[in-house]
Design an enzyme around this catalytic site. Structure first.
Site, PDB file in Angstrom:
ATOM      1  N   LYS A   8       0.888  -1.168  -0.107  1.00 20.70           N
ATOM      2  CA  LYS A   8       0.017  -0.052   0.090  1.00 20.70           C
ATOM      3  C   LYS A   8       0.763   1.214  -0.037  1.00 20.70           C
ATOM      4  CE  LYS A   8      -3.949  -2.433   1.898  1.00 20.70           C
ATOM      5  NZ  LYS A   8      -4.968  -2.702   2.917  1.00 20.70           N
ATOM      6  N   HIS A  85      -8.790  -3.118  -6.155  1.00 26.18           N
ATOM      7  CA  HIS A  85      -8.750  -3.244  -4.743  1.00 26.18           C
ATOM      8  C   HIS A  85      -9.568  -2.180  -3.904  1.00 26.18           C
ATOM      9  CE1 HIS A  85      -6.637  -2.765  -0.620  1.00 26.18           C
ATOM     10  NE2 HIS A  85      -6.308  -4.028  -0.760  1.00 26.18           N
ATOM     11  N   GLU A 133     -12.071  -9.674  -0.150  1.00 20.06           N
ATOM     12  CA  GLU A 133     -11.753  -8.875   0.814  1.00 20.06           C
ATOM     13  C   GLU A 133     -12.652  -8.033   1.525  1.00 20.06           C
ATOM     14  OE1 GLU A 133      -8.142  -6.328  -0.015  1.00 20.06           O
ATOM     15  OE2 GLU A 133      -6.993  -7.822   1.050  1.00 20.06           O
TER      16      GLU A 133
HETATM   17  O1  G3P Z   1      -4.509  -6.250  -0.210  1.00 19.18           O
HETATM   18  C1  G3P Z   1      -4.593  -6.821   1.123  1.00 19.18           C
HETATM   19  C2  G3P Z   1      -4.921  -5.917   2.025  1.00 19.18           C
HETATM   20  O2  G3P Z   1      -6.126  -5.027   1.903  1.00 19.18           O
HETATM   21  C3  G3P Z   1      -5.168  -6.509   3.305  1.00 19.18           C
HETATM   22  O3  G3P Z   1      -4.668  -5.511   4.471  1.00 19.18           O
HETATM   23  O4  G3P Z   1      -3.710  -4.967   6.502  1.00 19.18           O
HETATM   24  O5  G3P Z   1      -5.919  -6.357   6.595  1.00 19.18           O
HETATM   25  O6  G3P Z   1      -3.535  -7.430   5.833  1.00 19.18           O
HETATM   26  P1  G3P Z   1      -4.417  -5.787   5.883  1.00 19.18           P
END
Ligand code: G3P
Length: 214
Positions: A8, A85, A133
Site C-alpha cells: 500500500k 482493490h 476482501e
Molecule cells: O490487499 C490486502 C490488504 O487489503 C489487506 O490488508 O492490512 O488487513 O492485511 P491487511
C-alpha cells in the site's frame, strides 16, 4: 499457497521487505510476492523478489497523463497486478479494460472484490484470480479466514460457478500462519495481506511465521 504482500503506501522500506520476501520464498513451498507502490516497482524487482503492481489502468500507449500503463509495469519487472482493490475501486468497464491491458503486457491478474456476489462478477472478466476482501476487516488484524469463513467459502463457490479456471484468494486481517492455513482449508489458493508485514517491526520474522505451517 500464494502469499501476496501489498505494501500500500505504508511508510516501510520496500527494498528491505522485498529482500525478506525473496529470502523467505526460497525456504518454503509457498509462493511469495510483493506489491510495492508504482514508484518503487523497478528497485523492488531488482532485489529478485516476485514483484506485482497494486494497479494498472485500462489504457494503451498514447496520450494519457497520470496513469499506470501495464507495459511500463512489466518493463519495470512486475509479473502481475492487483486490480479493483477496495482502496483503488474501478468501474466494471475499467476493470475489464485493465484485465485486458494486463493480459496484453503478460501480467498475471488478481481482481479484488468485497463479497461473493462481486467475486462472481469479477470472475466473469477472465482474470487469473480473484480475491475476496471484506473492507470492514482490512487492517483490523481480525482475519477473514477465521472471522467470516462463509464469505471465503461462498467466494470460492461463486467463482467456480462462473469459471473454474479462476483461482480464489482472500484477504483482510491475515497476519499469522494459522490464518493462512484456515484460508486454505476454506478453499482459497492464496492470501493478500498488508499490515501484518508492512507494519511489522521484523517483516522477515512475520513472513517466516506466515509460511511456517505450509
Ligand atoms: O490487499 C490486502 C490488504 O487489503 C489487506 O490488508 O492490512 O488487513 O492485511 P491487511
Amino acid at each position: 499457497m500464494f502469499v501476496l504482500v501489498n505494501l500500500k503506501t505504508y511508510p516501510c522500506d520496500p527494498i528491505a521487505v522485498a529482500e525478506a520476501v525473496r529470502d523467505v520464498n526460497e525456504t518454503t513451498d509457498a509462493r511469495l510476492a510483493i506489491a510495492p507502490q508504482a514508484a518503487h516497482l523497478e528497485r523492488v524487482a531488482e532485489t529478485g523478489a516476485e514483484t506485482w503492481a497494486q494497479h494498472v489502468d485500462p489504457i494503451e500507449h498514447g496520450s494519457n497523463t497520470g496513469h499506470t500503463l501495464a507495459e511500463s509495469v512489466a518493463d519495470a519487472g512486475a509479473v502481475g497486478t492487483l486490480l479493483n482493490h477496495s482502496e483503488r475501486r474501478s468501474k466494471l468497464a475499467d476493470i475489464d479494460g485493465a484485465v485486458r491491458a494486463a493480459e496484453r503486457a503478460n501480467l498475471e491478474t488478481v481482481v479484488c472484490a468485497n463479497n461473493p456476489a462481486q467475486i462472481g462478477a469479477a470472475a466473469a472478466l477472465g482474470p487469473d484470480a480473484v480475491a475476496v476482501e471484506p473492507p470492514a476487516l482490512i487492517g483490523t488484524g481480525t482475519p477473514v479466514s477465521q472471522a467470516d469463513p462463509d464469505v471465503v467459502e461462498d467466494a470460492v463457490e461463486a467463482a467456480a460457478n462462473v469459471d473454474s479456471d479462476v483461482s480464489v484468494l482472500c484477504g483482510a486481517g491475515i497476519s499469522t500462519g494459522d490464518d493462512v492455513v484456515a484460508a486454505g482449508d476454506l478453499g482459497a489458493e492464496g492470501v493478500l495481506l498488508a499490515s501484518g508485514v508492512a507494519k511489522a517491526d521484523d517483516p522477515k520474522a512475520a513472513l517466516e511465521d506466515l509460511v511456517a505451517p505450509l
